[in-house]
Scaffold this motif. Structure first.
Motif, PDB file in Angstrom:
ATOM      1  N   LEU A  32      23.763  -1.743  56.612  1.00 22.54           N
ATOM      2  CA  LEU A  32      24.406  -2.621  57.582  1.00 22.54           C
ATOM      3  C   LEU A  32      25.119  -3.747  56.849  1.00 22.54           C
ATOM      4  N   LYS A  33      26.365  -3.973  57.193  1.00 20.84           N
ATOM      5  CA  LYS A  33      27.157  -5.049  56.599  1.00 20.84           C
ATOM      6  C   LYS A  33      27.122  -6.253  57.535  1.00 20.84           C
ATOM      7  N   PRO A  34      27.157  -7.458  56.985  1.00 16.37           N
ATOM      8  CA  PRO A  34      27.186  -8.640  57.850  1.00 16.37           C
ATOM      9  C   PRO A  34      28.539  -8.781  58.533  1.00 16.37           C
ATOM     10  N   LEU A  35      28.574  -9.434  59.678  1.00  9.88           N
ATOM     11  CA  LEU A  35      29.828  -9.697  60.371  1.00  9.88           C
ATOM     12  C   LEU A  35      30.462 -11.002  59.895  1.00  9.88           C
ATOM     13  N   ARG A  36      29.626 -11.989  59.639  1.00 15.86           N
ATOM     14  CA  ARG A  36      30.114 -13.296  59.213  1.00 15.86           C
ATOM     15  C   ARG A  36      29.329 -13.779  58.009  1.00 15.86           C
ATOM     16  N   PHE A  63      44.489 -16.378  52.415  1.00 12.99           N
ATOM     17  CA  PHE A  63      43.031 -16.497  52.469  1.00 12.99           C
ATOM     18  C   PHE A  63      42.580 -16.570  53.925  1.00 12.99           C
ATOM     19  N   PRO A  64      41.516 -15.844  54.274  1.00 13.68           N
ATOM     20  CA  PRO A  64      41.037 -15.839  55.671  1.00 13.68           C
ATOM     21  C   PRO A  64      40.675 -17.243  56.168  1.00 13.68           C
ATOM     22  N   PHE A  81      33.415 -11.323  57.307  1.00 17.88           N
ATOM     23  CA  PHE A  81      33.044 -10.609  56.090  1.00 17.88           C
ATOM     24  C   PHE A  81      34.136  -9.637  55.657  1.00 17.88           C
ATOM     25  N   ASN A  82      34.691  -8.864  56.588  1.00 17.41           N
ATOM     26  CA  ASN A  82      35.712  -7.879  56.231  1.00 17.41           C
ATOM     27  C   ASN A  82      36.974  -8.535  55.689  1.00 17.41           C
ATOM     28  N   GLU A  83      37.389  -9.645  56.287  1.00 14.81           N
ATOM     29  CA  GLU A  83      38.571 -10.351  55.795  1.00 14.81           C
ATOM     30  C   GLU A  83      38.349 -10.875  54.380  1.00 14.81           C
TER      31      GLU A  83
END
Length: 92
Positions: A32-36, A63-64, A81-83
């Motif tokens: 599981l990857k974090p969202l934030r 930059f995000p 996280f994805n950005e």
């Protein structure tokens, strides 16, 4: 009690073997990857100091942008996280 601590150690070792970031969580073999990410977690992930993160955030348009969770000054600031992951792949 000793068996419980061995289970935790085993899970932590399994996370490091399967996942590619320090923030991944493994549940039943699924990563599981974090969202934030919090600001300090972004610094760890990018290997930046807080000051470097601030400068990059202000000067680099790609930059995000941070996500503010509330309207007060004390509200938490998070990054997607994805950005962050895509920015790191592209720029570092």
């Amino acid at each position: 009690m000793k068996h419980a601590s061995f289970g935790i150690i085993y899970l932590l070792l399994r996370i490091e073997m399967i996942s590619n970031t320090t923030f991944d969580i493994v549940v039943n073999g699924i990563v599981l990857k974090p969202l934030r990410l919090k600001k300090k977690e972004v610094c760890i992930y990018l290997d930046f100091s807080v000051e470097q993160l601030r400068k990059v955030s202000m000067n680099d348009e790609s930059f995000p942008r941070p996500i503010k969770t509330g309207s007060t000054r004390q509200s938490g600031v998070y990054y997607d996280f994805n950005e962050i992951m895509f920015w790191k792949e592209k720029n570092l």
